[in-house]
Scaffold this motif. Structure first.
Motif, PDB file in Angstrom:
ATOM      1  N   VAL A  12       0.945  16.174  -3.616  1.00 47.72           N
ATOM      2  CA  VAL A  12       0.008  15.657  -3.700  1.00 47.72           C
ATOM      3  C   VAL A  12      -0.770  16.808  -4.477  1.00 47.72           C
ATOM      4  N   PHE A  13      -1.557  16.221  -5.521  1.00 47.79           N
ATOM      5  CA  PHE A  13      -2.390  17.191  -6.354  1.00 47.79           C
ATOM      6  C   PHE A  13      -3.913  17.082  -6.258  1.00 47.79           C
ATOM      7  N   GLY A  14      -4.530  16.385  -5.437  1.00 42.03           N
ATOM      8  CA  GLY A  14      -5.743  16.083  -5.503  1.00 42.03           C
ATOM      9  C   GLY A  14      -5.899  14.529  -4.941  1.00 42.03           C
ATOM     10  N   TYR A  15      -7.341  14.011  -5.085  1.00 36.76           N
ATOM     11  CA  TYR A  15      -7.853  12.864  -4.589  1.00 36.76           C
ATOM     12  C   TYR A  15      -8.577  12.077  -5.885  1.00 36.76           C
ATOM     13  N   ALA A  16      -8.520  10.772  -5.532  1.00 30.53           N
ATOM     14  CA  ALA A  16      -9.160   9.967  -6.537  1.00 30.53           C
ATOM     15  C   ALA A  16     -10.301   9.274  -5.396  1.00 30.53           C
ATOM     16  N   CYS A  71       4.904  -0.623  -4.055  1.00 30.92           N
ATOM     17  CA  CYS A  71       3.529  -1.016  -4.930  1.00 30.92           C
ATOM     18  C   CYS A  71       2.949   0.605  -5.361  1.00 30.92           C
ATOM     19  N   ASN A  72       2.161   0.670  -6.407  1.00 30.39           N
ATOM     20  CA  ASN A  72       1.738   1.962  -7.170  1.00 30.39           C
ATOM     21  C   ASN A  72       0.282   2.051  -7.044  1.00 30.39           C
ATOM     22  N   LEU A  73      -0.191   3.292  -6.831  1.00 35.60           N
ATOM     23  CA  LEU A  73      -1.508   3.640  -6.715  1.00 35.60           C
ATOM     24  C   LEU A  73      -1.923   4.051  -8.349  1.00 35.60           C
ATOM     25  N   PRO A  74      -3.209   3.907  -8.538  1.00 31.53           N
ATOM     26  CA  PRO A  74      -3.746   4.379 -10.076  1.00 31.53           C
ATOM     27  C   PRO A  74      -3.281   5.650 -10.491  1.00 31.53           C
ATOM     28  N   TYR A  75      -3.361   6.576  -9.413  1.00 32.52           N
ATOM     29  CA  TYR A  75      -3.175   7.960  -9.854  1.00 32.52           C
ATOM     30  C   TYR A  75      -2.004   8.644  -9.087  1.00 32.52           C
ATOM     31  N   THR A  76      -0.789   8.679  -9.758  1.00 31.86           N
ATOM     32  CA  THR A  76       0.176   9.307  -9.307  1.00 31.86           C
ATOM     33  C   THR A  76       0.088  10.682  -8.562  1.00 31.86           C
ATOM     34  N   ASN A  77       0.853  10.960  -7.340  1.00 32.44           N
ATOM     35  CA  ASN A  77       0.746  12.132  -6.778  1.00 32.44           C
ATOM     36  C   ASN A  77      -0.810  12.487  -6.161  1.00 32.44           C
ATOM     37  N   HIS A  78      -1.552  11.447  -5.753  1.00 28.92           N
ATOM     38  CA  HIS A  78      -3.072  11.818  -5.381  1.00 28.92           C
ATOM     39  C   HIS A  78      -3.353  10.775  -4.217  1.00 28.92           C
ATOM     40  N   GLY A  79      -4.066  11.509  -3.415  1.00 27.67           N
ATOM     41  CA  GLY A  79      -4.713  10.597  -2.467  1.00 27.67           C
ATOM     42  C   GLY A  79      -5.783   9.865  -2.968  1.00 27.67           C
ATOM     43  N   HIS A  80      -6.094   8.644  -2.535  1.00 25.41           N
ATOM     44  CA  HIS A  80      -7.300   7.576  -2.807  1.00 25.41           C
ATOM     45  C   HIS A  80      -8.120   7.327  -1.693  1.00 25.41           C
ATOM     46  N   VAL A  81      -9.526   7.761  -1.841  1.00 21.86           N
ATOM     47  CA  VAL A  81     -10.480   7.564  -0.832  1.00 21.86           C
ATOM     48  C   VAL A  81     -11.345   6.462  -1.516  1.00 21.86           C
ATOM     49  N   LEU A 128      -8.366   4.793   3.097  1.00 22.64           N
ATOM     50  CA  LEU A 128      -7.532   5.882   2.528  1.00 22.64           C
ATOM     51  C   LEU A 128      -6.262   5.333   2.187  1.00 22.64           C
ATOM     52  N   PHE A 129      -5.634   5.621   1.038  1.00 23.75           N
ATOM     53  CA  PHE A 129      -4.354   5.386   0.389  1.00 23.75           C
ATOM     54  C   PHE A 129      -3.738   6.877  -0.016  1.00 23.75           C
ATOM     55  N   TYR A 130      -2.395   6.940   0.537  1.00 21.51           N
ATOM     56  CA  TYR A 130      -1.758   7.946   0.016  1.00 21.51           C
ATOM     57  C   TYR A 130      -0.228   7.709   0.245  1.00 21.51           C
ATOM     58  N   PRO A 131       0.582   8.450  -0.711  1.00 20.39           N
ATOM     59  CA  PRO A 131       2.000   8.111  -0.763  1.00 20.39           C
ATOM     60  C   PRO A 131       2.542   8.892   0.516  1.00 20.39           C
ATOM     61  N   ILE A 132       3.668   8.407   1.440  1.00 19.73           N
ATOM     62  CA  ILE A 132       4.383   8.998   2.293  1.00 19.73           C
ATOM     63  C   ILE A 132       6.047   9.031   1.970  1.00 19.73           C
ATOM     64  N   SER A 133       6.257   8.522   0.915  1.00 19.64           N
ATOM     65  CA  SER A 133       7.763   8.404   0.430  1.00 19.64           C
ATOM     66  C   SER A 133       7.639   8.108  -0.919  1.00 19.64           C
ATOM     67  N   SER A 134       8.788   8.057  -1.722  1.00 17.06           N
ATOM     68  CA  SER A 134       8.821   7.300  -3.131  1.00 17.06           C
ATOM     69  C   SER A 134       8.584   6.062  -3.126  1.00 17.06           C
ATOM     70  N   THR A 135       8.616   5.368  -2.119  1.00 14.90           N
ATOM     71  CA  THR A 135       8.690   3.853  -2.143  1.00 14.90           C
ATOM     72  C   THR A 135       7.513   3.311  -1.072  1.00 14.90           C
ATOM     73  N   GLU A 136       6.719   4.224  -0.622  1.00 11.32           N
ATOM     74  CA  GLU A 136       5.846   3.692   0.238  1.00 11.32           C
ATOM     75  C   GLU A 136       4.419   4.340   0.677  1.00 11.32           C
ATOM     76  N   ILE A 137       3.340   3.657   0.632  1.00 10.59           N
ATOM     77  CA  ILE A 137       2.051   4.031   0.511  1.00 10.59           C
ATOM     78  C   ILE A 137       1.464   3.752   1.764  1.00 10.59           C
ATOM     79  N   ARG A 138       0.786   4.759   2.435  1.00  2.16           N
ATOM     80  CA  ARG A 138       0.037   4.573   3.903  1.00  2.16           C
ATOM     81  C   ARG A 138      -1.266   4.147   3.466  1.00  2.16           C
ATOM     82  N   CYS A 139      -1.743   2.984   4.144  1.00  2.00           N
ATOM     83  CA  CYS A 139      -3.082   2.660   4.309  1.00  2.00           C
ATOM     84  C   CYS A 139      -3.544   2.976   5.345  1.00  2.00           C
TER      85      CYS A 139
END
Length: 344
Positions: A141-145, A260-270, A279-290
């Motif tokens: 994770v490199f930052g947030y959107a 499913c994909n988030l707009p910004y790869t390797n970023h948390g989304h607030v 909040l949305f953030y990846p917890i594996s290569s195929t899973e997004i935590r909401c």
């Protein structure tokens, strides 16, 4: 974190529920620097005396002889979560004999402690446990959107002065915990055991260890020179040291979105939504935590479908990117709810 002493015997409580369990990695650094020359084996027990000027003195006065089955280790740690397991490993590497007692050694299924900030990753390196985030599907994770009122911006972590491998990490909390436990238990002087700690053991007002019930139902006692409690927000030992006020201003509702994909790869989304953040953030290569913050102590019922309706009608319309359909169709059985508690 609470650190106190009763009649000159240290009792350390790491059961404070921080906004993320990852913060625990930053709150016991001072204790990890508790390095003394190794003591010779003795049938007497050492006690830690706290002087008025803050200095610490080890004393062998008023020691109690224990039968062989009850002789102490250096340290008893109650709880093998992020703080307990990491602390046990660090103290074990320092040569201490550590006995860790955890109420449930199965992989936990929780919706907190899933995103480790870069500072936390650096702390893992400092403790020598950075390999615990490998082979569990962790994501960099490199930052947030940030999203608000139809606008968005991307904020990157200031990592310019660090090596390329330094970043945040996100993962399944339970997988990380199991790796930490395996790491601690790999040391020959660290004993990891499943058991439920009931009372603290005290003699003349001095904490000497704990009593616990094993998985097989046997009641045992564990003595140590130092007792450290890291048993989380549901601690049944915290009242032994203080009477904190626990507040639960809101609850987290968590679910996992797959493929499913988030707009910004390797970023948390607030999303700064109404009435509270999403909040949305990846917890594996195929899973997004909401993770949805629901104000108040009472959340819509999952069993009756009220929660699913809340997500469809309140949350989904405020998600500005293409995850609305996933939220609208998600089955009710996959929700997890956790109170966002604070202790004052």
């Amino acid at each position: 974190m609470l650190i106190g002493c009763r009649n000159s015997q240290f009792f350390v409580d790491f059961s404070h529920h921080f906004s993320s369990p990852m913060e625990n990695l930053h709150h016991f650094g001072g204790l990890l620097n508790w390095k003394k020359k190794r003591r010779k084996k003795s049938q007497t027990r050492a006690f830690v005396e706290v002087k008025p000027n803050g200095c610490v003195k080890v004393s062998l006065e008023n020691c109690v002889h224990r039968p062989p089955a009850e002789r102490s280790r250096d340290i008893v740690v109650v709880g093998a979560g992020v703080a307990g397991a990491a602390l046990a490993y660090a103290l074990g590497k320092d040569g201490r004999k550590v006995h860790v007692i955890e109420r449930d050694l199965r992989e936990p299924n929780r919706i907190v402690g899933e995103l480790l900030q870069p500072g936390g990753y650096l702390k893992l390196i400092e403790l020598g446990i950075e390999d615990c985030i490998e082979e569990i599907g962790s994501q960099k994770v490199f930052g947030y959107a940030l999203y608000k009122d139809g606008k968005n911006t991307k904020l990157a972590y200031p990592l310019e002065n660090f090596d390329s491998h330094v970043s945040g990490r996100s993962f399944h909390h339970g997988r990380f915990i199991q790796r930490l436990r395996e790491k601690a238990a790999s040391l020959p002087n660290v004993k990891l055991e499943q058991g439920i700690v009931t009372p603290l053991l005290e003699e003349n007002g001095i904490v000497k260890g704990v009593q616990y019930k094993t998985k097989a139902g046997k009641v045992l006692k564990a003595y140590a020179h130092l007792t450290i409690v890291c048993d989380g927000c549901f601690s049944n030992l915290r009242h032994s040291l203080c009477n904190p006020k626990v507040e639960i201003p809101s609850c987290f509702v968590g679910l996992i979105l797959e493929n499913c994909n988030l707009p910004y790869t390797n970023h948390g989304h607030v999303i700064l939504a109404n009435p509270s953040p999403i909040l949305f953030y990846p917890i594996s290569s195929t899973e997004i935590r909401c993770l949805v913050d629901v104000p108040g102590q009472k959340v819509p019922s999952i069993a009756t479908g009220e929660m699913a309706n809340y997500l469809r009608t309140i949350v989904a319309p405020q998600v500005p990117f293409g995850l609305t359909k996933f939220l609208q169709l998600y089955p009710k059985r996959t929700f997890h709810v956790l109170g966002a508690s604070s202790i004052v």
